[in-house]
Scaffold this active site. Structure first.
Site, PDB file in Angstrom:
ATOM      1  N   SER A 253       0.782  -1.511   0.230  1.00 39.06           N
ATOM      2  CA  SER A 253      -0.130  -0.103   0.007  1.00 39.06           C
ATOM      3  C   SER A 253       1.150   1.321   0.309  1.00 39.06           C
ATOM      4  CB  SER A 253      -0.890   0.124   1.682  1.00 39.06           C
ATOM      5  OG  SER A 253       0.019   0.762   2.526  1.00 39.06           O
ATOM      6  N   LYS A 254       0.635   2.297  -0.440  1.00 39.81           N
ATOM      7  CA  LYS A 254       0.868   3.622  -0.250  1.00 39.81           C
ATOM      8  C   LYS A 254       1.626   3.520   0.968  1.00 39.81           C
ATOM      9  CE  LYS A 254      -1.769   5.920  -3.808  1.00 39.81           C
ATOM     10  NZ  LYS A 254      -3.165   4.745  -3.838  1.00 39.81           N
TER      11      LYS A 254
END
Length: 490
Positions: A253-254
């Site tokens: 994920s970011k």
RNA sequence: GGUCCCAUCGUCUAGCCCGGCCUAGGACACCAGGUUUUCAUCCUGGCGACAGGGGUUCAAAUCCCCUUGGGAUCACCA
């Protein structure tokens, strides 16, 4: 017909192409090419709220950038067009009606409120949330009447008794108890079909033989397999690829790093390095050869060899691989790849690039040893663009220079020695030899001169050969920098 | 919590399906040396793993079971 392999990559244009999606595309593509099958692209744009044409275009560009091509797809067409899911919606409606008519699906009139309450209760009792099948018992005639009267409803799939198995080429076959499978919604109350429904309709219509996708879809698969059977179609074979994980070992994920393919493109990762790295996440050529091409992937790729366990995205290895590829590039190509970053950094104007091309090539030939990605270039050469009297000195460069007590005098003598030779246009190699002889005459060691000189020219502790730097700077600026250093290093 | 999946060096992995060749191989990272005017590149070496416990077997990283740990997923999103 034949049993020709047909695989697809079906991205949703609701965001930039995820790096994991890129790998999924790559493995599907490699499988198709390996088996002389067909690779097709289908755009899953059934979420009008979030889908955009811009994302769709960016996704196609990203795939092309990687060197993947497709035999059928939204832009190239094909025998099973259209390849935009949203344009196939009529087919989905017809299929849903047929399912309803055959009793494989049923209308559910339950309200959101009831569903929410049920979910809350199930959660409180630590059970899996699933529909309680209440509307299954509504007679079909009554359901049709209520629907005709305008009552809101969804269409649910009637999950049969028994168990469901699927052929999974990476995990081995997997079996689910049907009683654990929810009577999931096929068509929403607004009449639009849901993902699990359309994906199967389209895969059937497009004669997809193998579905390779991320592991997060594994749990959806029994719903889909059951649907294939209800539709009288043979389910494809599957392969659920291991997830790409962040350093926290959770789905990438970011929070733990860049997740979009485009991020790496923008940071100047060579695209062949990206492809190579993606291959290494979940697959290996033979366990010893790390660097290989798309051709070698195609030649050796086997879905059965894909790892089952999730792979932590190893950015250090990625950087190393990028550097390996960057260094192998022909210098002209490398110039083309790096120059945009120098322009973006404000070091160059586009219009002066042609006249400076040879100079840039010379810089890159020397600096590429110290680079991993194209975007490293501006930081590597920024010192050349500083004002000669304001060149920033790094602390360690200055410390190295100041280790040598006779630095100022030596720099002065060297400047006097160098100036006429530079004026005479003596080449770097000759200057270097001359410098060595000059130093040994005075019984001085190389670092005594070169560390202060390096600081004078670049302000940095490490870097290319000093005489290369003199050549890049030119006589006037090189001598000016030495002049300033005699004062600044005093 | 239910269901499903997974488990070899810090990380990516080879080996596992078809037990013996494994005193477990490679790569990244890290550490130490060498090369270099410096940094980097490059070369050499080092560190470092079969999650635990039971089986099966003459023999298990490889087969079976349990435990533990991790992950995915539980939407009228795809």
């Amino acid at each position: 017909m034949t049993d020709t392999v047909r695989v697809r990559f079906a991205p949703s244009p609701t965001g930039r192409l995820h790096i994991g999606g890129a790998r999924t595309a790559l493995f599907n593509w490699a499988y198709a090419r390996r088996h002389r099958g067909t690779f097709l692209l289908r755009i899953e744009d059934t979420d009008p709220e979030r889908s955009t044409k811009e994302y769709e275009r960016a996704i196609l560009e990203g795939l092309r950038w990687l060197g993947l091509d497709w035999d059928e797809g939204p832009d190239v067409g094909g025998p099973y067009a259209p390849y935009h899911q949203a344009q196939r919606i009529e087919r989905h409606r017809v299929a849903a009606q047929a399912m309803l008519a055959r009793g494989e699906a049923y209308r559910c009139f339950c309200s959101h409120e009831r569903l929410d309450a049920m979910r809350a209760e199930q959660e409180a009792e630590h059970q899996a949330s699933a529909y309680d099948k209440r509307c299954r018992s509504i007679p079909q005639a009554e359901a049709e009447r209520r629907a005709a009267a305008g009552e809101s409803f969804v269409v649910r799939f009637k999950v049969p008794e028994g168990k469901t198995s699927l052929v999974d080429h990476v995990r081995g076959d997997v079996t689910f108890e049907n009683k654990e499978v929810d009577d999931w919604i096929m068509v929403r109350s607004d009449g639009n079909p849901t993902y699990n429904f359309v994906v199967v309709c389209d895969d059937v219509d497009m004669k997809i033989t193998h579905v390779f996708r991320g592991e997060e879809h594994l749990i959806n698969t029994p719903k889909q397999v059951l649907l294939y059977k209800a539709m009288g179609a043979k389910p494809p074979e599957f392969g659920h690829l291991p997830l790409m994980l962040g350093t926290d070992r959770k789905k990438l994920s970011k929070r733990t790093g860049d997740t979009a393919l485009q991020d790496y493109q923008e940071k100047g990762y060579p695209k062949d390095a990206v492809v190579n790295f993606l291959c290494l996440q979940g697959w290996a050529l033979n366990g010893t050869q790390e660097i290989f091409s798309l051709d070698e992937l195609v030649k050796h790729f086997d879905i059965n060899d894909v790892s089952k366990a999730g792979a932590v995205f190893d950015i250090d290895k990625f950087r190393w691989l990028a550097g390996e590829y960057l260094r192998k590039e022909p210098i002209d190509v490398l110039v083309d790849h790096c120059v945009p970053f120098a322009i973006q950094a404000g070091l160059l104007r586009a219009d002066e690039v042609p006249s400076k091309r040879a100079w840039l090539a010379s810089l890159l030939a020397a600096e590429k040893e110290r680079m991993h990605v194209y975007s490293n270039f501006p930081a590597r050469i920024a010192y050349l663009f500083a004002k000669d009297d304001e060149l920033p000195y790094d602390a360690d460069a200055e410390a190295n220079a100041k280790k040598h007590a006779g630095r100022v005098a030596l720099l002065g003598d060297f400047q006097a020695w160098l100036a006429p030779k530079l004026a005479a246009g003596e080449p770097s190699a000759a200057l270097k030899d001359g410098m060595k002889a000059w130093l040994s005459e005075r019984k001085a060691k190389m670092p005594e001169l070169l560390q202060p000189l390096r600081c004078a020219l670049s302000g940095r502790a490490g870097g290319p050969d000093c005489f290369d730097m003199i050549a890049w700077l030119g006589p006037e600026r090189a001598l000016a920098r030495i002049e300033h250093a005699r004062r600044r290093l005093a």
